[in-house]
Design an enzyme around this catalytic site. Structure first.
Site, PDB file in Angstrom:
ATOM      1  N   LYS A   1     -35.177 -40.995 -79.810  1.00  0.00           N
ATOM      2  CA  LYS A   1     -35.894 -39.999 -79.005  1.00  0.00           C
ATOM      3  C   LYS A   1     -35.006 -39.481 -77.875  1.00  0.00           C
ATOM      4  CE  LYS A   1     -39.242 -37.405 -77.590  1.00  0.00           C
ATOM      5  NZ  LYS A   1     -39.355 -37.454 -76.175  1.00  0.00           N
TER       6      LYS A   1
ATOM      7  N   GLU B   1     -31.978 -31.342 -77.571  1.00  0.00           N
ATOM      8  CA  GLU B   1     -32.926 -30.338 -77.076  1.00  0.00           C
ATOM      9  C   GLU B   1     -32.384 -29.647 -75.824  1.00  0.00           C
ATOM     10  OE1 GLU B   1     -37.062 -31.927 -76.595  1.00  0.00           O
ATOM     11  OE2 GLU B   1     -36.763 -31.218 -74.538  1.00  0.00           O
TER      12      GLU B   1
END
Lengths: 302, 302, 302, 302
Positions: free
Chosen positions: B170, B177
């Site tokens: 993550k 991102e």
């Protein structure tokens, strides 16, 4: 609609099929007689002679140029004398937007409309639905819009405004692409260097399903890992075809701070070398002031 | 399957509904009695008392913690004494993977399985199909996998391996991102500074249809521009919640060159200030050696 | 040696004095009659008329141009018709090396030697000992070398080779300067943001005495802090005059990875704005996917 | 003044001589009997036994530790039981400032003053005039200041304030050093890739005489090129010993945008590899969407 298609390479051949799927009449030109024969076998007209191509088109003629950007100028020089006022030339390669503006001005001297069309989506897109960004005269755009609408994916084309805007958008698109690709690459490098043992194909798959970074590039990442689980067979040499550099140069001219695009480009250049002169200077300096060991080249390798 | 869900915030409440949609039995806990009442109205059991929560669960208990990462340790301290060997705790927030490894070791001292689950996809995902990356003991994973399968989008979950691997994935996901978002932002900044007059919403739309950079982030870009055509109402302050920093710190520990992720993070910090000390030093130096003018602060502003 | 000096600005006036200190005969030109009068008061000849300037010089004439780079072309256009084969023109401003190569070729058409001279060291250097990097024909260099030797600091001049090499070296010198200045600025920013309470002037002083980073720039840093202990009165706006941009553009053409020079330049551009469009896009995206709060512009400020 | 010097490596041995040059009494310790014998031959006292070292010092004892940072903790553990309230320990290696703060607190538990001293200037500096940045209790500083004043170059020492400030300043000094060295290296890489044929030693010399970038590092650059004109014999592998990484990590904690220092560090990591996983991912992606050729590893090399 009738289109004179110049260039039957990977992109042009696919586009010809795409146009015919949508009932457009394709008159194709390529110097390669085999490519012409192949496209004729699929229902197009075709020729290896530019004059014949132009002669077969009804006025106002629509010419769609899909050739490597190095030969665009020579194609334009060849066809301009054959064209008439009101004809429309679409140049759909990866040209620099400033070149496109200059060509627009040049074609305008004989009354020919010139549209610069950036094309994205690769060969698959050319065949089944591309993405287009187009600049040039609005009256010419109004005429040819159906060609773009039909061969693009839904919502996949945009008239961006005055001459150059199409290739400008494509250029910046590629700049963003450089940054996105580098971000993905860097993320996987962190995974690869970690102590965990990840299955990269599965990671790309999960990141492409439901996550914030789901994207076509992540889908392609999954596809690449499905073929070579750790990319062991590849060299990490990152070539570039110009648009990323143009984006950064344009950003510099506009005084726009674009560090992510800049670094993604510079790391491509860095990847072209296994050793650097910068590194040698820094290593030499560390040795000079701190007595830090330097690595000598192995005589065998030299 | 029965799940004890701790935390009914934006994410937890949506997850509760998602679990119930798939016929799982939710026993929810939150200190906020209203949230508990609301989830009960939808068919869950609920309580504002942790002991009661644990008491209502059958063995082996499954607890899913969905709380801000600042309170994870206190929740764990509260529940560990109430749990028994073989129980399973899922921590689905944005914890640092090293914390997750430490918590895994701590829970193991009383025989409790600890799974670290990174969750992506935002509130929408929690409600209708999230993306999960999970680490921890494989035998615990085997038990709870159906919960993840049911509440994820198709192919939207991955068991990543040993403890910490879920939050590690993550973390890196968020690092990517950061880079992708910065690349998109920089591209639009180049458009915005150019002489062309682009409709940014339309540009985002065309780039999201058929282009190489089509992605959920580009879809969200289109959505953002549809609400505010030039983002005139926004400040460009880019806050960050930690994962980008952790990714870079991890990259440094692994000696991984991640310039794109690094720059996307540093530019977030840069955006928190309207002026910088670095800039003052450089401006002062230019003045010292070249007599270049410096800009003095307006006394009115000081 | 007799020199025709064109331009009596900050740099040119100091250079005139420096030349006369070393017994060279200065015939100066400037449009500003006061500047000409001032230099005459110090022992030079002078005129506000270019023709007169050229007429007063004995053959082969030596002309040293020290004017803002925007007017170099107009000066060259004015003097070329007045010059004869074998005359030597030295252009000592901050021109792009490609311009210098083009001017060299142009002057060559009338047999005039053209030397491109990059000058560093600021006004102080022009007066008491500059640093020169010179390119052009070796036979012209051999004639004028004494002028450079006399007005430079010891070892402070270099004949770099063919036309353009002087301004190329000066360009890269400035690129390095950008990187060094940014490194110093960033270091002080870290000090400034830390919990320690440093006296920056004293820090710059100690770093300039015996440390690895001792340098003229660190000396200037000390000087700047001695005038304004925390640079409170300055804005951190970092303007740039071109050479850093040229260095990066050249690096891109050469596919040289120069991330430090690139970032030092991009942060200068970043400093020209208090808010960025990149930042707005990223803030908008964080809001779209995560519900993260955005900062709205205050209506009062808008 | 009497000093107990622990560590007779490259730095410590030079420092011993420097201290004796200034009439300080050196009692030296090293596990290496030869080093001890050598320093005794120069007039110092010496021992290979720590207890003996401490026993020979008069109160309040002054101990100067000059050992690799990996062994600092073990040295401190050994000596703390031997020391008395009021004794002063100077740790002059490259420790992380947070470690120094922790050690300060630990030594304080037995009333021992702990000073953290960052040392710059290399071996030459240790011998003939170093640069020091020192943190810790002001009353201890007042006692030992003469040692620093005598062994530093003029103005080459600074008391930076509370515990940790010395090593903090040294850390940031090194961060700046990384950036400066990279800037110099990048500049020479641009020269090296250009079409001009520069003599790098001469370029470094001219840049070090009168130019804005004159600096000790440029002097060392000249020296390095004087030994190996194109650094042909060196590998450009840039190792690092930690301070650059610490500077960046500290900058991240302080949310200070330090892109130049960041990139100089990341390029060091990049130089440790001849190929990268990032590069492989990007190359694979280019192949997937554009059919761009990838470079396969030669089977011979694998």
């Amino acid at each position: 609609m009738q289109v004179g298609l110049i260039g039957l390479g990977k992109m042009g051949f696919n586009l010809a099929q795409n146009l015919m799927d949508h009932k457009h009449e394709v008159v194709a030109f390529d110097l390669n007689a085999d490519a012409v024969a192949n496209v004729k076998a699929l229902g197009a007209k075709g020729t290896t002679n530019l004059k014949e191509l132009v002669a077969q088109l009804s006025s106002p003629r629509i010419l769609w140029i899909m050739v490597p950007h190095q030969v665009v100028d020579s194609v334009l020089a060849d066809i301009q004398p054959l064209l008439s006022k009101g004809d429309i030339v679409i140049e759909a390669g990866n040209s620099h937007y400033k070149e496109s503006i200059a060509r627009y001005e040049q074609m305008k001297t004989t009354g020919v409309h010139y549209l610069d069309a950036g094309t994205s989506g690769g060969m698959e897109g050319a065949r089944h639905g591309a993405c287009y960004m187009v600049g040039g005269d609005p009256e010419a755009w109004a005429v040819v819009e159906p060609l773009f609408r039909d061969t693009a994916v839904e919502n996949g084309y945009l008239y961006g405004g005055k001459a150059g805007s199409g290739h400008f958008l494509k250029m910046v698109h590629n700049g963003i692409e450089y940054g996105m690709m580098a971000a993905i690459g860097e993320g996987f490098e962190v995974l690869e260097k970690s102590d965990f043992e990840f299955d990269f194909e599965k990671v790309a798959r999960v990141w492409n399903n439901g996550s914030v970074i789901r994207s076509w590039l992540m889908e392609l990442t999954e596809r690449a890992f499905s073929k070579d689980a750790k990319l062991d067979e590849l060299m990490g040499t990152m070539h570039s075809s110009g648009e990323g550099k143009w984006t950064l140069e344009t950003a510099l001219d506009l005084q726009a701070a674009t560090p992510v695009i800049a670094m993604s480009l510079l790391m491509r250049y860095r990847s072209l070398e296994t050793d650097t002169f910068t590194g040698k200077v820094v290593a030499a300096l560390r040795n000079e002031f701190g007595g830090h060991a330097v690595e000598k080249k192995s005589p065998v390798l030299v």
